[in-house]
Motif scaffolding. Structure first.
Motif, mmCIF file in Angstrom:
data_model
loop_
_atom_site.group_PDB
_atom_site.id
_atom_site.type_symbol
_atom_site.label_atom_id
_atom_site.label_comp_id
_atom_site.label_asym_id
_atom_site.label_seq_id
_atom_site.Cartn_x
_atom_site.Cartn_y
_atom_site.Cartn_z
ATOM 1 N N ARG A 46 69.223 -37.891 -21.005
ATOM 2 C CA ARG A 46 69.088 -39.338 -20.954
ATOM 3 C C ARG A 46 68.051 -39.760 -19.909
ATOM 4 N NH1 ARG A 46 74.301 -42.510 -19.440
ATOM 5 N NH2 ARG A 46 75.002 -41.425 -21.290
ATOM 6 N N SER A 47 67.943 -38.991 -18.832
ATOM 7 C CA SER A 47 66.980 -39.338 -17.788
ATOM 8 C C SER A 47 65.546 -39.271 -18.282
ATOM 9 C CB SER A 47 67.154 -38.406 -16.587
ATOM 10 O OG SER A 47 66.992 -37.050 -16.975
ATOM 11 N N ASP A 48 65.311 -38.549 -19.389
ATOM 12 C CA ASP A 48 63.968 -38.442 -19.953
ATOM 13 C C ASP A 48 63.676 -39.529 -20.986
ATOM 14 O OD1 ASP A 48 63.375 -36.162 -18.480
ATOM 15 O OD2 ASP A 48 64.198 -34.822 -19.997
ATOM 16 N N MET A 49 64.694 -40.294 -21.373
ATOM 17 C CA MET A 49 64.547 -41.262 -22.460
ATOM 18 C C MET A 49 63.520 -42.340 -22.121
ATOM 19 S SD MET A 49 67.539 -43.542 -24.230
ATOM 20 C CE MET A 49 67.609 -44.699 -22.858
ATOM 21 N N ILE A 50 62.741 -42.718 -23.137
ATOM 22 C CA ILE A 50 61.730 -43.765 -23.010
ATOM 23 C C ILE A 50 62.260 -45.011 -23.712
ATOM 24 C CG2 ILE A 50 59.343 -44.409 -23.521
ATOM 25 C CD1 ILE A 50 58.827 -41.333 -23.842
ATOM 26 N N LEU A 51 62.270 -46.142 -23.014
ATOM 27 C CA LEU A 51 62.680 -47.409 -23.621
ATOM 28 C C LEU A 51 61.404 -48.194 -23.937
ATOM 29 C CD1 LEU A 51 64.991 -49.238 -24.480
ATOM 30 C CD2 LEU A 51 64.995 -50.217 -22.182
ATOM 31 N N SER A 52 61.047 -48.225 -25.220
ATOM 32 C CA SER A 52 59.797 -48.853 -25.646
ATOM 33 C C SER A 52 60.086 -49.943 -26.663
ATOM 34 C CB SER A 52 58.863 -47.798 -26.262
ATOM 35 O OG SER A 52 57.640 -48.369 -26.648
ATOM 36 N N ALA A 103 50.930 -26.770 -28.381
ATOM 37 C CA ALA A 103 52.094 -27.274 -27.649
ATOM 38 C C ALA A 103 51.828 -28.730 -27.298
ATOM 39 C CB ALA A 103 52.348 -26.447 -26.394
ATOM 40 N N ALA A 104 52.903 -29.451 -26.998
ATOM 41 C CA ALA A 104 52.767 -30.874 -26.691
ATOM 42 C C ALA A 104 53.800 -31.283 -25.658
ATOM 43 C CB ALA A 104 52.933 -31.717 -27.958
ATOM 44 N N VAL A 105 53.459 -32.316 -24.897
ATOM 45 C CA VAL A 105 54.388 -32.909 -23.945
ATOM 46 C C VAL A 105 54.299 -34.417 -24.097
ATOM 47 C CG1 VAL A 105 52.645 -32.812 -22.105
ATOM 48 C CG2 VAL A 105 55.061 -33.071 -21.508
ATOM 49 N N ALA A 106 55.438 -35.098 -24.128
ATOM 50 C CA ALA A 106 55.471 -36.553 -24.309
ATOM 51 C C ALA A 106 56.196 -37.195 -23.143
ATOM 52 C CB ALA A 106 56.151 -36.921 -25.627
ATOM 53 N N ALA A 107 55.801 -38.414 -22.804
ATOM 54 C CA ALA A 107 56.424 -39.123 -21.680
ATOM 55 C C ALA A 107 56.212 -40.616 -21.864
ATOM 56 C CB ALA A 107 55.830 -38.650 -20.354
ATOM 57 N N GLY A 108 56.854 -41.415 -21.004
ATOM 58 C CA GLY A 108 56.719 -42.859 -21.062
ATOM 59 C C GLY A 108 55.950 -43.387 -19.857
ATOM 60 N N MET A 109 54.995 -44.294 -20.127
ATOM 61 C CA MET A 109 54.232 -44.935 -19.056
ATOM 62 C C MET A 109 54.564 -46.422 -19.016
ATOM 63 S SD MET A 109 50.435 -43.262 -19.014
ATOM 64 C CE MET A 109 50.190 -44.021 -17.381
ATOM 65 N N PRO A 110 54.513 -47.053 -17.842
ATOM 66 C CA PRO A 110 54.788 -48.490 -17.756
ATOM 67 C C PRO A 110 53.856 -49.293 -18.663
ATOM 68 C CG PRO A 110 54.699 -47.503 -15.578
ATOM 69 C CD PRO A 110 54.228 -46.455 -16.525
ATOM 70 N N ASP A 111 54.432 -50.317 -19.309
ATOM 71 C CA ASP A 111 53.657 -51.148 -20.231
ATOM 72 C C ASP A 111 54.194 -52.579 -20.113
ATOM 73 O OD1 ASP A 111 53.259 -52.514 -22.998
ATOM 74 O OD2 ASP A 111 51.924 -50.774 -23.101
ATOM 75 N N GLU A 112 53.307 -53.531 -19.826
ATOM 76 C CA GLU A 112 53.746 -54.907 -19.602
ATOM 77 C C GLU A 112 54.383 -55.510 -20.841
ATOM 78 O OE1 GLU A 112 50.612 -57.303 -18.115
ATOM 79 O OE2 GLU A 112 50.406 -56.195 -16.221
ATOM 80 N N LEU A 113 53.911 -55.127 -22.008
ATOM 81 C CA LEU A 113 54.411 -55.714 -23.249
ATOM 82 C C LEU A 113 55.683 -55.023 -23.724
ATOM 83 C CD1 LEU A 113 54.015 -57.687 -25.633
ATOM 84 C CD2 LEU A 113 52.595 -55.921 -26.716
#
Length: 472
Positions: free
Chosen positions: A362-368, A390-400
């Motif tokens: 859950r700590s890796d979850m991205i809320l988009s 190979a691939a790695v995915a993550a969440g970055m801050p987004d104002e929208l």
């Protein structure tokens, strides 16, 4: 019991058969029993092993779990101060003793101790520099052995190769499982693709235990080099979900092998698993990883411990006799939680038609844009795209959106474009879960312990590190 009573049996019945081989050096069942018995007099109540793969390691480990002794196996590549700190926390050795402090009867016999007694101190990475430590009972490992021997179909005539370090739980368990089942175990002094291929070619290997990354490496190079793997009957993978490319390469290289993958956790032991029999059509790219392991009950529960509706996401919880005893140190209240007799390490997932689907921590979850996106699911889809190694995915801050999904791509060969990846994801990943930006990676972002890190990936982006360049 872990495996010592069985070791005595195999040494009596098949004294001259190979029990363990490390880099071409071998011990028979009788030699292993005798060498470990001789070691008992100098083996304390608690042993800390931080050694590279060797026959000496195997002998020391067998002696270190005899009677009421217990053993902690550390990575010899850890910094010396970390090994010293973990050793200090585990405590002094001393002589094997019973509850009253008296010398334990049978302390000099190479036999299993009481089933409920601790025999192994396991270590798992945490948020601090010192790994968390937990204990396992002899009974929990016997139950694990019985379950895995049944599920994987391990036979006495199997010859297992686990080419990784014995300090890793996957390989240490494979060694112990083979000693319990009376089946020959092989490993390498140091991992090398050529040495692994040579063992498969010349040592009659019928069974591989490894991570998906190593399986892909052995399969692809084995195909390129004409290494014959037709004698391999089973391949057991753990550590992450098998992607389509790895499955395809393994199926072509070892066409007669049943391919097993399973989900588990150090603190929980086995949770679920599945088998792709030789000749079965490939079905990769999803999040499913089979049904409950033998002896395991599965449930998806919320943070209060209540069972969630069918098909809903939540904490993956297990009920089995294989669960660890809990932590010696490092327990933050979230790493291993219990709801009565149900236990969870916080991994998220859901059940569909009896199959467990793994979504990740859950700590890796991205809320988009109000939707939950698990990087693990994105990474599995990306890894099945042609041209992606190979691939790695993550969440970055987004104002929208609050957060936006970004992904790093390590190409398999040649060049790959963002347009090609976006097109290939049609039918593999829901549109709202697809990355909005791709980065070409020069290498995988890893921690100093060699684990792929989404945090390191995001740091590369923020710092404009040349190892992560925008992919057009």
């Amino acid at each position: 019991m872990p495996f010592l009573n069985k070791l005595q049996l195999w040494a009596e019945d098949r004294p001259d058969d190979t029990a363990v081989a490390v880099g071409g050096k071998r011990l028979t069942w009788a030699q292993l029993r005798d060498d470990a018995t001789l070691r008992l007099g100098e083996t304390p109540a608690t042993t800390v092993l931080a050694e590279a793969n060797s026959l000496q390691f195997v002998v020391s480990f067998a002696a270190a779990v005899a009677g009421v002794r217990r053993c902690a196996v550390l990575d010899p590549l850890w910094p010396a101060p970390l090994i010293e700190e973990v050793s200090r926390r585990i405590g002094p050795g001393g002589k094997p003793a019973g509850p009253d402090g008296a010398r334990q009867p049978g302390a000099d016999d190479l036999l299993d101790g009481p089933p409920d007694s601790d025999f192994l101190v396991g270590l798992t990475s945490g948020t601090t520099s010192v790994p968390k430590a937990f204990t396992r009972s002899r009974r929990s490992w016997q139950l694990s052995f019985d379950a895995s021997v049944e599920f994987f179909g391990l036979q006495q005539d199997d010859v297992t190769l686990a080419p990784g370090p014995l300090a890793a739980s996957l390989n240490l368990y494979a060694l112990s499982e083979c000693l319990y089942a009376g089946s020959a175990f092989h490993t390498l002094e140091h991992f090398d693709v050529g040495d692994a291929h040579a063992a498969i070619t010349h040592d009659g290997i019928t069974r591989l235990v490894l991570t998906p990354t190593v399986l892909r490496l052995l399969s692809e190079r084995g195909l390129a080099g004409g290494v014959d793997a037709s004698g391999i009957r089973s391949i057991i993978c753990a550590g992450s979900k098998l992607d389509a490319r790895t499955l395809e390469a393994a199926r072509r290289w070892a066409p007669n092998a049943a391919i097993f993958e399973y989900y588990g956790a150090s603190e929980l032991s086995f949770v679920s698993g599945t088998c792709l029999a030789a000749g079965e059509p490939l079905d990769a790219g999803g999040t499913g990883i089979g049904g409950p392991f033998p002896g395991v009950e599965l449930s998806i529960r919320d943070d209060t411990g209540a069972e969630v509706p069918a098909g809903a996401h939540g904490n993956i919880c297990v009920r089995s006799g294989m669960v660890s005893n809990g932590y010696l140190w490092g327990d933050d209240g979230y790493a291993l939680r219990s709801f009565g007799d149900w236990f969870t390490v916080g991994d998220q997932g859901y059940l569909a038609d009896g199959v467990l689907h793994i979504l990740g921590r859950r700590s890796d979850m991205i809320l988009s844009a109000g939707r939950n996106v698990y990087p693990h699911e994105v990474e599995l889809a990306l890894a099945s795209v042609p041209g992606v190694s190979a691939a790695v995915a993550a969440g970055m801050p987004d104002e929208l959106r609050g957060q936006r999904v970004v992904a790093g791509i390590l190409p398999a060969f040649g060049a790959v474009t963002a347009t090609q990846i976006r097109t290939a994801l049609d039918g593999l990943l829901a549109r709202e879960k697809r990355p909005l930006q791709y980065y070409l990676l020069a290498e995988l972002p890893v921690t100093d312990r060699g684990k792929v890190s989404r945090r390191v990936f995001l740091d590369w982006i923020t710092d404009n590190d040349p190892r992560a360049r925008v992919l057009g």
